[in-house]
Design a protein around this motif. Structure first.
Motif, PDB file in Angstrom:
ATOM      1  N   SER A  65       0.698  -1.049  -0.016  1.00  0.00           N
ATOM      2  CA  SER A  65       0.014  -0.139   0.037  1.00  0.00           C
ATOM      3  C   SER A  65       0.958   1.372  -0.002  1.00  0.00           C
ATOM      4  CB  SER A  65      -0.683  -0.283   1.178  1.00  0.00           C
ATOM      5  OG  SER A  65      -0.085  -0.202   2.484  1.00  0.00           O
ATOM      6  N   ARG A  66       0.205   2.410  -0.797  1.00  0.00           N
ATOM      7  CA  ARG A  66       1.212   3.475  -0.631  1.00  0.00           C
ATOM      8  C   ARG A  66       1.022   4.379   0.917  1.00  0.00           C
ATOM      9  NH1 ARG A  66      -1.615   6.269  -5.143  1.00  0.00           N
ATOM     10  NH2 ARG A  66      -0.064   8.294  -4.714  1.00  0.00           N
ATOM     11  N   SER A  73       0.287   7.292   1.322  1.00  0.00           N
ATOM     12  CA  SER A  73      -0.895   8.282   1.782  1.00  0.00           C
ATOM     13  C   SER A  73      -2.006   7.526   2.048  1.00  0.00           C
ATOM     14  CB  SER A  73      -1.164   9.078   0.364  1.00  0.00           C
ATOM     15  OG  SER A  73      -1.367   7.905  -0.583  1.00  0.00           O
TER      16      SER A  73
END
Lengths: 280, 311
Positions: free
Chosen positions: B2-3, B5
């Motif tokens: 996952s990123r 952000s």
């Protein structure tokens, strides 16, 4: 002549009468300090001071200003920690312990319950803006009394014993005369029937007639309650009136000690001689 | 994978509940310390909030620290939910924390109060936050705070007892109205903020947690649930709550509750419940609504809910 000599010989042949040593020597001292030392910077306030105080005895401490009298009293009241030495009181839970090593809580409990003190300056010993009876009652509160009427009665009783005018028991010490302030201090000091009463110049600063009355009260108290007292004063008259024995201090050292009359009538140490002669 | 952000919320130009995270962390730690040592005053770095010192900044900081979106907040000032100060603080908390607000004592989770504890009993899990102007109970008898700290450390409270003694000598009774000194957990004397004597027994063995915070004086202290809080009293001169003189609230008819006196033009006076949230509920019930009203600390005959304290 012959009869005389015969008389002498018969006396000599009899076994010597066993004299009882003075009372003081039999009893265990209630207070005993050994080799107290205290200095403030380069000033030696106490140097190897040792003394005993016996039950029901009044010990006078005399000396000029700066001789270490007041320091000694502060050390005995556990207000100040000396650099070395031992301090023992013959009071049950504290027997055999060096009081200079007590923890602050124990020290406070001991001071409140077993040591009474009267300062020369009433500002040190009293809360000037609280009532006089409250000043006395505070000691009992700290000792755990939580009944208002018991506090009131004890404060009144203690003030009565110190011959304080009861009608003024709720006046603050600020509004009282010097002699009355000393009586409040005294009532506060004896409120819990302490084993030891320390008096620091109790009558200095009072005029002569008041001084006599306060001394009178002190003597009567001593007789009635049988408290051991230690009186510090530079006034030989006060010492002569109150104390049984006396120690003379100079530059933090005890230079002479003995029975009051003996020391004051026949001083041995040159400083004591000077002190006695200086009294007009 | 996952990123970053996705793991964080969007950038905001302010922190949640106004105070920055470091300040709230400090306050939480100080609150825990205060709870661990009941009645002990813990110093803290009182932060700036958009309110003048002396208007409840201490209480507000604690509320902002503890509040979460799922909380329900009630704010009262002298018992009233609708006074300007209480309304402003409530609106501010709702705006910066997104928490719900209420005037119902039973429904709130956080209750910030000035000078009163509600009539309805607070329950387990509720937190009462009292605003404190003067946290030092010994201030009246000892002006130096350094000396007071030593007296607290030694539990040397002779002076406090002396002041009670003198009040009885001078006035035949203890004349302290608000902020009556209490002994917490048998160890520390505490100023319970200027709540009337009527409210003092409510702190004893209470089910809720009480946090008292003084923003100007930068100190907070706490009473954990089920802790002994005993007013100072002599064995033969017991602590007394205010006598309500048999008066009843003119709007609700409630008696044996803490009342405000309202002077009238003709020189007489009327009385009204000081706890407005409770009064509101009583009125709604009288109007025929079904309202849940909790058990009160003092019952209809003036009896206190447990008999450990008041004699």
């Amino acid at each position: 002549m012959t009869t005389f000599s015969a008389d002498f010989s018969t006396r000599a042949s009899q076994p010597p009468i066993q004299l009882e040593p003075p009372r003081l020597e039999i009893a265990q001292p209630i207070l005993e300090v050994r080799d107290l030392n205290k200095s403030y910077g380069s000033v030696r306030a106490l140097e190897e001071v040792s003394l005993e105080l016996y039950p029901r005895e009044v010990l006078g401490v005399v000396g000029e200003s700066g001789s270490g009298k007041s320091t000694l009293l502060r050390v005995l009241n556990l207000e100040e920690q000396p650099e070395g030495g031992e301090y023992h009181l013959g009071i049950p839970p504290y027997e055999g312990r060096n009081l200079l090593q007590l923890e602050r809580f124990e020290r406070r409990a001991l001071r409140v319950k077993h040591i009474g003190i009267v300062y020369q300056n009433p500002h040190l010993g009293l809360r000037m803006n609280n009532t006089s009876s409250g000043n006395v009652a505070e000691r009992l509160v700290i000792a755990g009394e939580r009944r208002f009427h018991a506090l009131r009665a004890a404060a009144r009783g203690s003030l009565e014993v110190s011959e304080f005018p009861i009608s003024r028991m709720d006046d603050p010490p600020r509004k009282l005369s010097g002699g009355m302030q000393q009586r409040v201090q005294l009532a506060k000091a004896i409120a819990l029937k302490p084993a030891l009463l320390l008096l620091d110049e109790p009558t200095t600063g009072l005029d002569v007639s008041v001084q006599a009355l306060v001394l009178d009260t002190l003597r009567r108290l001593q007789r009635d309650l049988g408290i051991a007292m230690l009186v510090v004063s530079h006034d030989l008259g006060v010492i002569r009136t109150l104390s049984d024995r006396v120690v003379v201090m100079r530059h933090g050292r005890v230079v002479e000690s003995g029975l009051t009359d003996q020391v004051l009538e026949d001083p041995q140490h040159p400083y004591t001689q000077q002190l006695v002669h200086a009294k007009l | 994978m996952s990123r970053l952000s996705e793991l964080t919320h969007d950038w905001q130009d302010h922190s949640y509940a106004f105070l920055d995270e470091a300040s709230k962390r400090e306050l939480r730690r100080k609150i825990l310390k205060a709870i661990a040592i009941p009645g002990y005053q813990v110093p803290y770095a009182s932060r700036e909030v958009p309110m003048a010192r002396g208007w409840g900044t201490g209480g507000l900081q604690v509320t902002l620290t503890l509040v979460a979106p799922h909380d329900t907040v009630k704010v009262i000032d002298q018992g009233a939910d609708d006074s300007v100060n209480a309304a402003n603080i409530r609106r501010f908390i709702a705006r910066v924390a997104g928490a719900a607000t209420t005037t119902d004592t039973l429904r709130c989770t956080l209750l910030q109060s000035r000078h009163r504890i509600p009539e309805e009993r607070l329950l387990e899990g509720q937190i009462l936050i009292l605003q404190v102007p003067e946290p030092e109970p010994l201030r009246g008898v000892e002006t130096s705070s350094a000396a007071s700290a030593v007296l607290h450390a030694d539990a040397d409270y002779g002076l406090m007892w002396l002041s009670l003694y003198e009040q009885i000598v001078r006035h035949r009774r203890v004349i302290l109205g608000a902020s009556y000194p209490v002994m917490v957990g048998g160890r520390y004397i505490m100023a319970p903020s200027p709540i009337p004597r009527w409210d003092v027994p409510m702190l004893h063995q209470a089910a809720h947690l009480t946090i008292l915070s003084a923003g100007r004086e930068k100190r907070l202290y706490a009473v954990p649930p089920y802790t002994d809080v005993r007013p100072l009293e002599f064995d033969d001169v017991p602590f007394r709550i205010e006598d309500q003189g048999g008066e009843v609230c003119y709007r609700t008819g409630a008696g044996h509750k803490f009342l405000n006196e309202l002077p009238q033009d003709d020189g007489s006076s009327r009385f009204e419940l000081s706890d407005s949230g409770y009064g509101e509920k009583l009125l709604r019930r009288q109007a025929g609504e079904t309202v849940e009203i909790g058990a009160t600390y003092y019952d209809e005959r003036g009896g206190f809910y447990h008999d450990d304290l008041l004699r």
